[in-house]
Design a protein around this motif. Structure first.
Motif, short mmCIF file in Angstrom:
data_model
loop_
_atom_site.label_atom_id
_atom_site.label_comp_id
_atom_site.label_asym_id
_atom_site.label_seq_id
_atom_site.Cartn_x
_atom_site.Cartn_y
_atom_site.Cartn_z
N VAL A 110 61.49 22.71 -17.06
CA VAL A 110 60.31 22.03 -16.51
C VAL A 110 59.35 21.70 -17.64
O VAL A 110 59.32 22.37 -18.67
N GLU A 111 58.57 20.66 -17.41
CA GLU A 111 57.55 20.22 -18.36
C GLU A 111 56.20 20.32 -17.67
O GLU A 111 56.09 20.13 -16.47
N GLY A 112 55.19 20.56 -18.47
CA GLY A 112 53.88 20.48 -17.87
C GLY A 112 53.03 21.70 -18.12
O GLY A 112 53.35 22.50 -18.98
N PRO A 113 51.98 21.74 -17.35
CA PRO A 113 51.71 21.00 -16.13
C PRO A 113 51.45 19.51 -16.38
O PRO A 113 50.92 19.14 -17.41
N VAL A 114 51.86 18.70 -15.39
CA VAL A 114 51.64 17.26 -15.45
C VAL A 114 50.45 16.85 -14.59
O VAL A 114 49.93 15.75 -14.74
N ALA A 115 50.02 17.73 -13.69
CA ALA A 115 48.84 17.46 -12.85
C ALA A 115 48.28 18.77 -12.32
O ALA A 115 49.03 19.73 -12.09
N ILE A 116 46.98 18.78 -12.13
CA ILE A 116 46.30 19.91 -11.49
C ILE A 116 45.37 19.31 -10.45
O ILE A 116 44.56 18.43 -10.75
N VAL A 117 45.53 19.76 -9.21
CA VAL A 117 44.76 19.22 -8.09
C VAL A 117 44.24 20.39 -7.27
O VAL A 117 44.97 21.36 -7.05
N ASP A 118 42.99 20.31 -6.82
CA ASP A 118 42.54 21.36 -5.91
C ASP A 118 42.24 20.75 -4.55
O ASP A 118 41.95 19.57 -4.43
N SER A 119 42.40 21.57 -3.54
CA SER A 119 42.08 21.14 -2.18
C SER A 119 41.22 22.23 -1.54
O SER A 119 41.51 23.42 -1.67
N ILE A 120 40.16 21.78 -0.90
CA ILE A 120 39.24 22.70 -0.25
C ILE A 120 39.13 22.28 1.20
O ILE A 120 38.78 21.13 1.50
N ALA A 121 39.47 23.19 2.10
CA ALA A 121 39.39 22.88 3.53
C ALA A 121 37.93 22.69 3.93
O ALA A 121 37.04 23.35 3.38
N PRO A 122 37.67 21.81 4.89
CA PRO A 122 36.29 21.61 5.36
C PRO A 122 35.69 22.92 5.88
O PRO A 122 36.40 23.76 6.43
N VAL A 123 34.41 23.06 5.72
CA VAL A 123 33.71 24.29 6.14
C VAL A 123 33.93 24.56 7.62
O VAL A 123 34.08 25.70 8.04
N ARG A 124 33.99 23.53 8.43
CA ARG A 124 34.14 23.72 9.88
C ARG A 124 35.58 24.01 10.31
O ARG A 124 35.83 24.21 11.47
N SER A 125 36.52 23.98 9.39
CA SER A 125 37.91 24.19 9.78
C SER A 125 38.12 25.65 10.19
O SER A 125 37.35 26.54 9.83
N PHE A 126 39.21 25.88 10.92
CA PHE A 126 39.52 27.21 11.44
C PHE A 126 39.69 28.22 10.31
O PHE A 126 39.20 29.33 10.36
N ALA A 127 40.43 27.82 9.26
CA ALA A 127 40.69 28.73 8.14
C ALA A 127 40.22 28.07 6.85
O ALA A 127 40.92 27.25 6.29
N ALA A 128 39.03 28.42 6.42
CA ALA A 128 38.51 27.88 5.17
C ALA A 128 39.42 28.34 4.03
O ALA A 128 39.73 29.52 3.91
N LYS A 129 39.87 27.39 3.22
CA LYS A 129 40.84 27.72 2.20
C LYS A 129 40.63 26.83 0.98
O LYS A 129 40.36 25.65 1.12
N HIS A 130 40.76 27.40 -0.19
CA HIS A 130 40.69 26.66 -1.44
C HIS A 130 41.99 26.94 -2.19
O HIS A 130 42.31 28.09 -2.48
N VAL A 131 42.75 25.88 -2.49
CA VAL A 131 44.03 26.01 -3.18
C VAL A 131 44.00 25.16 -4.44
O VAL A 131 43.58 24.00 -4.40
N VAL A 132 44.42 25.74 -5.56
CA VAL A 132 44.59 25.00 -6.81
C VAL A 132 46.09 24.77 -6.98
O VAL A 132 46.86 25.72 -7.07
N HIS A 133 46.48 23.49 -6.99
CA HIS A 133 47.88 23.10 -7.12
C HIS A 133 48.16 22.74 -8.58
O HIS A 133 47.49 21.87 -9.13
N ILE A 134 49.14 23.39 -9.18
CA ILE A 134 49.54 23.10 -10.55
C ILE A 134 50.95 22.55 -10.48
O ILE A 134 51.88 23.23 -10.03
N ILE A 135 51.10 21.28 -10.90
CA ILE A 135 52.35 20.56 -10.70
C ILE A 135 53.06 20.36 -12.04
O ILE A 135 52.46 19.90 -13.01
N PHE A 136 54.33 20.72 -12.05
CA PHE A 136 55.21 20.55 -13.21
C PHE A 136 56.20 19.44 -12.90
O PHE A 136 56.29 18.97 -11.77
#
Length: 99
Positions: free
Chosen positions: A64-90
């Motif tokens: 594998v090579e990389g990381p080639v991209a790093i993306v984060d996703s944050i669930a809306p405050v009003r969502s059932f399960a507030a979640k913050h995920v950092v995606h590291i893509i190779f």
């Protein structure tokens, strides 16, 4: 909301295609890059190879090579399960391997 969750995934080329994994959650179908969560004390590449072995049946033999991209996703405050995920893509190439 707790600490962000770290997730690794791979953009895997196979000939002229990209490999995606089909997941079902709450009766809905999702197509995702193969990968998953990083355990405490585990390197990003070790976690990626473990997840590729679990989900696709290939592991450390895939360079594998990389990381080639790093993306984060944050669930809306009003969502059932507030979640913050950092995606590291190779990136990797499965051409010549049997799937």
């Amino acid at each position: 909301m707790g600490e962000p969750r770290i997730r690794v995934s791979a953009l895997l080329r196979w000939e002229t295609s990209i490999l995606l994994c089909r997941h079902e959650k709450n009766g809905k179908e999702h197509w995702l890059l193969p990968g998953g969560g990083v355990d405490s004390g585990e390197s990003l590449v070790d976690a990626l190879h473990r997840e590729l072995a679990e989900e696709v049946g290939v592991g450390a033999e895939v360079p594998v090579e990389g990381p080639v991209a790093i993306v984060d996703s944050i669930a809306p405050v009003r969502s059932f399960a507030a979640k913050h995920v950092v995606h590291i893509i190779f990136a990797g190439d499965l051409t010549g391997q049997s799937l």
